[in-house]
Design a protein around this motif. Structure first.
Motif, short mmCIF file in Angstrom:
data_model
loop_
_atom_site.label_atom_id
_atom_site.label_comp_id
_atom_site.label_asym_id
_atom_site.label_seq_id
_atom_site.Cartn_x
_atom_site.Cartn_y
_atom_site.Cartn_z
N ALA A 99 -70.76 -77.37 70.56
CA ALA A 99 -71.23 -76.36 69.60
C ALA A 99 -71.39 -74.98 70.24
O ALA A 99 -72.50 -74.50 70.45
N ARG A 100 -70.29 -74.33 70.53
CA ARG A 100 -70.34 -72.95 71.03
C ARG A 100 -70.38 -71.98 69.86
O ARG A 100 -69.59 -72.08 68.92
N PRO A 101 -71.28 -71.01 69.88
CA PRO A 101 -71.33 -70.02 68.79
C PRO A 101 -70.06 -69.18 68.76
O PRO A 101 -69.41 -68.94 69.79
N CYS A 102 -69.73 -68.71 67.57
CA CYS A 102 -68.55 -67.86 67.39
C CYS A 102 -68.88 -66.79 66.35
O CYS A 102 -69.98 -66.77 65.79
N ASP A 103 -67.93 -65.91 66.10
CA ASP A 103 -68.12 -64.94 65.03
C ASP A 103 -67.58 -65.52 63.72
O ASP A 103 -67.12 -66.66 63.67
N PHE A 108 -64.91 -67.40 69.75
CA PHE A 108 -66.11 -67.76 70.49
C PHE A 108 -66.77 -66.52 71.09
O PHE A 108 -66.10 -65.60 71.56
N LEU A 109 -68.10 -66.55 71.10
CA LEU A 109 -68.89 -65.45 71.65
C LEU A 109 -69.24 -65.72 73.11
O LEU A 109 -69.25 -66.87 73.55
N PRO A 110 -69.53 -64.68 73.88
CA PRO A 110 -70.00 -64.89 75.26
C PRO A 110 -71.33 -65.64 75.26
O PRO A 110 -72.09 -65.59 74.30
N ASP A 111 -71.60 -66.32 76.35
CA ASP A 111 -72.86 -67.06 76.47
C ASP A 111 -74.04 -66.10 76.36
O ASP A 111 -74.07 -65.04 76.99
N GLU A 273 -63.01 -79.74 70.52
CA GLU A 273 -63.82 -79.23 71.63
C GLU A 273 -64.53 -77.94 71.23
O GLU A 273 -63.96 -77.06 70.58
N ASP A 274 -65.80 -77.84 71.63
CA ASP A 274 -66.66 -76.68 71.39
C ASP A 274 -67.07 -76.53 69.93
O ASP A 274 -67.67 -75.52 69.56
N ALA A 275 -66.74 -77.51 69.08
CA ALA A 275 -67.15 -77.45 67.68
C ALA A 275 -68.52 -78.10 67.50
O ALA A 275 -69.08 -78.70 68.43
N MET A 276 -69.08 -77.98 66.31
CA MET A 276 -70.36 -78.60 65.98
C MET A 276 -70.10 -79.80 65.07
O MET A 276 -69.50 -79.66 64.01
#
Length: 390
Positions: A99-103, A108-111, A273-276
């Motif tokens: 779950a990486r945040p994105c716009d 994907f947004l920076p950490d 990958e990186d999804a929620m």
């Protein structure tokens, strides 16, 4: 100056130092040293007690004084051993469905990037209503007084007559105009839609249940889920990643749904990958709704909110479809054709409504979540909860 006066003022520097490690005290004689140790250091059996207190200005160290040997790191023999560090509870999160945040475009947004501020509608935006008068009138007639359609038409007719002298019209034409405007309202909720079935059998001698057209009222489940995810009340009580919770003894601890094996084992597709991960629960209320409407109400919920928030509702459980119940005469109670028809109708109705989620189950879709961040969300069907066989 008299000699006795000098002794009372303590002229002359003590020559004996306290042997206790870290103590800067200087004394005149060995007897004073013994008395000082017995009174000041008898109960000093901890490491913290070895640190000398801060010196007052009158006792400041003089150049040449060396106390480094007194501040020994070796505690006395009667000091206890330092306590070993106790194990702590820990959570092991899923390795790639993290779950990486994105716009809002899915980039994907920076950490550590903060979420975008939530947008609010303008105060003069009445959506499907022309103005505030239309909105408040519809709310008053439909929700507060629940006026019948016949009385609504009579009220609107008198309203229109009063406006004719001003060469104007009333806010609505008739009750149908009000209902259509209400149904078109989409802010804060998902509108209800109607799905009509085709006739199963058009033969004149076919039973009535086969020649009947059925209506299925539903709300787009994708819109319902999007509204659930974009609920700021769930901020801080919302799991975005499957995890394994271990207590201090290393034993598995289950609490919220995302800590279960179901969530972990259904996240093995590297394409997500990186999804929620968003599991969807389903449930039905047959007894209450069928008695009142003749339909079966189905509701959905998500596996991400914590259990306490689901128990407190907070719009975490929402109805999304009313399935019609085919009915026939008593002679069809044991008819295998009628039984097969009901099963096919039941599954076909659910499949038609839930097919709206199909795209979000194959490829992540971007949705706004409780903390204000956008996430790439992947849907998955979770458990079905019912207290009777379907």
């Amino acid at each position: 100056m008299p000699r006795g006066r000098k002794r009372r003022l303590g002229v002359g520097r003590p020559e004996l130092r306290c042997p206790w490690p870290g103590c800067p005290k200087r004394l005149k004689s060995q007897a004073c040293v013994t008395n000082h140790v017995n009174t000041a250091h008898r109960h000093s059996n901890s490491v913290a007690g070895l640190v000398p207190p801060p010196l007052s200005p009158s006792e400041s160290l003089e150049p040449g004084d060396d106390y480094s040997s007194d501040l020994s790191s070796t505690p006395p023999h009667n000091s206890p051993e330092p306590e070993p560090e106790l194990p702590r509870p820990q959570k092991k999160y899923h390795p790639f469905l993290n779950a990486r945040p994105c716009d809002k475009h899915g980039v994907f947004l920076p950490d550590g990037a903060p979420p975008s501020p939530r947008t609010t509608s303008a105060t003069d935006d009445w959506a499907s209503y022309d103005d505030k008068v239309q909105f408040e009138l519809a709310d008053f007639l439909f929700q507060k007084v629940q006026m019948s359609s016949k009385n609504i038409d009579q009220l609107l007719e008198m309203w229109a007559l009063s406006m004719m002298k001003h060469d104007d019209l009333g806010p609505f034409h008739d009750y149908k105009d009000i209902y259509e405007t209400i149904d078109a309202t989409t802010i804060g909720d998902a509108p209800w839609k109607c799905l009509r079935t085709e006739l199963f059998n058009t033969a004149p001698d076919a039973p009535a249940w086969a020649r009947q057209e059925y209506e299925i009222w539903y709300r787009d489940p994708d819109v319902v889920i999007s509204n659930m995810l974009d609920n700021p009340d769930l901020d801080g009580t919302f799991n975005t990643t499957p995890y394994v919770h271990l207590d201090a003894n290393g034993k598995r601890h289950w609490s919220d749904f995302m800590s279960a094996n179901f969530a972990w084992r259904h996240c093995e597709d590297p394409a997500t990958e990186d999804a929620m991960y968003t599991p969807i629960f389903f449930g039905s209320d047959k007894t209450t709704v069928s008695v009142a409407t003749g339909d079966v109400e189905y509701h959905l919920s998500l596996g991400n909110p914590h259990n306490n928030m689901r128990h407190a509702h907070h719009n975490t459980v929402m109805p999304f479809v009313f399935l019609a119940i085919p009915k026939g005469d008593r002679k069809y109670d044991n008819d295998p054709v009628f039984h097969k028809f009901k099963r096919q109708f039941y599954h076909a109705s659910l499949a038609a409504v839930l097919s709206l989620l199909k795209s979000g189950m194959k490829k992540p879709v971007v949705r706004c979540c409780p903390d204000g961040h956008f996430w790439r969300v992947i849907y998955n069907f979770g458990p079905f909860i019912a207290n009777y066989p379907e």
